[in-house]
Design a protein around this motif. Sequence first.
Motif, mmCIF file in Angstrom:
data_model
loop_
_atom_site.group_PDB
_atom_site.id
_atom_site.type_symbol
_atom_site.label_atom_id
_atom_site.label_comp_id
_atom_site.label_asym_id
_atom_site.label_seq_id
_atom_site.Cartn_x
_atom_site.Cartn_y
_atom_site.Cartn_z
ATOM 1 N N THR A 1 -7.642 8.114 3.596
ATOM 2 C CA THR A 1 -8.124 8.137 2.209
ATOM 3 C C THR A 1 -9.502 8.764 2.095
ATOM 4 O O THR A 1 -9.967 9.004 0.986
ATOM 5 C CB THR A 1 -8.165 6.722 1.604
ATOM 6 O OG1 THR A 1 -9.034 5.910 2.385
ATOM 7 C CG2 THR A 1 -6.785 6.118 1.537
ATOM 8 N N THR A 2 -10.168 9.022 3.207
ATOM 9 C CA THR A 2 -11.445 9.730 3.163
ATOM 10 C C THR A 2 -11.264 11.225 3.373
ATOM 11 O O THR A 2 -12.231 11.976 3.306
ATOM 12 C CB THR A 2 -12.410 9.201 4.243
ATOM 13 O OG1 THR A 2 -11.826 9.417 5.521
ATOM 14 C CG2 THR A 2 -12.701 7.730 4.038
ATOM 15 N N GLU B 1 -6.069 -2.023 -6.360
ATOM 16 C CA GLU B 1 -7.122 -1.062 -6.056
ATOM 17 C C GLU B 1 -6.502 0.288 -5.750
ATOM 18 O O GLU B 1 -5.346 0.368 -5.348
ATOM 19 C CB GLU B 1 -7.928 -1.543 -4.849
ATOM 20 C CG GLU B 1 -9.161 -0.726 -4.538
ATOM 21 C CD GLU B 1 -10.226 -0.820 -5.600
ATOM 22 O OE1 GLU B 1 -10.378 0.183 -6.324
ATOM 23 O OE2 GLU B 1 -10.889 -1.861 -5.730
ATOM 24 N N GLU C 1 -14.668 -0.213 3.885
ATOM 25 C CA GLU C 1 -13.595 -1.134 3.524
ATOM 26 C C GLU C 1 -12.290 -0.426 3.179
ATOM 27 O O GLU C 1 -11.361 -1.062 2.709
ATOM 28 C CB GLU C 1 -14.027 -1.989 2.328
ATOM 29 C CG GLU C 1 -15.148 -2.941 2.645
ATOM 30 C CD GLU C 1 -15.537 -3.792 1.460
ATOM 31 O OE1 GLU C 1 -14.887 -3.699 0.404
ATOM 32 O OE2 GLU C 1 -16.501 -4.551 1.586
ATOM 33 N N ASN C 2 -12.233 0.886 3.392
ATOM 34 C CA ASN C 2 -10.996 1.571 3.045
ATOM 35 C C ASN C 2 -9.900 1.184 4.041
ATOM 36 O O ASN C 2 -10.117 1.159 5.243
ATOM 37 C CB ASN C 2 -11.199 3.088 2.989
ATOM 38 C CG ASN C 2 -11.775 3.648 4.253
ATOM 39 O OD1 ASN C 2 -12.484 2.968 4.957
ATOM 40 N ND2 ASN C 2 -11.468 4.897 4.524
ATOM 41 N N GLN D 1 0.853 -1.186 0.000
ATOM 42 C CA GLN D 1 0.000 0.000 0.000
ATOM 43 C C GLN D 1 0.886 1.232 0.000
ATOM 44 O O GLN D 1 1.624 1.463 0.950
ATOM 45 C CB GLN D 1 -0.911 0.011 1.228
ATOM 46 C CG GLN D 1 -1.890 -1.127 1.239
ATOM 47 C CD GLN D 1 -2.741 -1.136 2.495
ATOM 48 O OE1 GLN D 1 -2.418 -0.502 3.479
ATOM 49 N NE2 GLN D 1 -3.838 -1.873 2.438
ATOM 50 N N TYR E 1 -7.662 3.924 -3.677
ATOM 51 C CA TYR E 1 -8.630 4.600 -2.811
ATOM 52 C C TYR E 1 -8.337 6.091 -2.840
ATOM 53 O O TYR E 1 -7.209 6.512 -2.580
ATOM 54 C CB TYR E 1 -8.525 4.082 -1.371
ATOM 55 C CG TYR E 1 -8.819 2.611 -1.251
ATOM 56 C CD1 TYR E 1 -10.112 2.162 -1.019
ATOM 57 C CD2 TYR E 1 -7.814 1.658 -1.374
ATOM 58 C CE1 TYR E 1 -10.399 0.811 -0.912
ATOM 59 C CE2 TYR E 1 -8.084 0.308 -1.269
ATOM 60 C CZ TYR E 1 -9.374 -0.104 -1.039
ATOM 61 O OH TYR E 1 -9.644 -1.443 -0.943
ATOM 62 N N THR E 2 -9.357 6.889 -3.168
ATOM 63 C CA THR E 2 -9.191 8.339 -3.257
ATOM 64 C C THR E 2 -10.311 9.034 -2.488
ATOM 65 O O THR E 2 -11.414 8.505 -2.394
ATOM 66 C CB THR E 2 -9.234 8.822 -4.721
ATOM 67 O OG1 THR E 2 -10.523 8.535 -5.261
ATOM 68 C CG2 THR E 2 -8.159 8.149 -5.560
#
Length: 174
Positions: A138-139, A32, A132-133, A7, A34-35
Amino acid sequence: MSTKVIQALYNDDDILMDAVKASRKAHHHIEEIYTPFPVHGLDKAMGLAPTRLAIASFMYGVVGLAFSVWMMNYIMIQDWPQDIGGKPSFSYLENMPAFVPIMFELTVFFAAHLMVITFYMRSKLWPFKQAENPDVRTTDDHFLMEIVVNNNEDELKSFLEQTGAVEIKVVEKH
């Protein structure tokens, strides 16, 4: 079966885009990304297939249009014919111009609501589903890219450091 992924965390979307392009060029499999917000062009940079949402939306609209035609014909012509505003009630085609707003509204209604249902089913977003992040940042303001490790962990770490990753972690995914 668990797989090992790396990651890589980035703090800018432009750096992420450059890293994705470099990873694809180096033939690393991106599992994957995540943004915190949609990144324009990320799907093409990842090599994802084009979406078929427009086709589904069109088909849902056609279903709504067909339902509105059937409903108005049944209600206003067959079941309970009424003379409203001097319009004859013995033919659907003669009354169709008056039904155009209803046809439009039901077309949009069916397309919109069925697209929402399709989106939730396709993305497996159910009510009360746990997030599931992998990283809470990432949020907010960070971007995370997961790359599958195939006995090349050290090489991937040095490669991702060169792409501008601020943090790199190796994680077992189930």
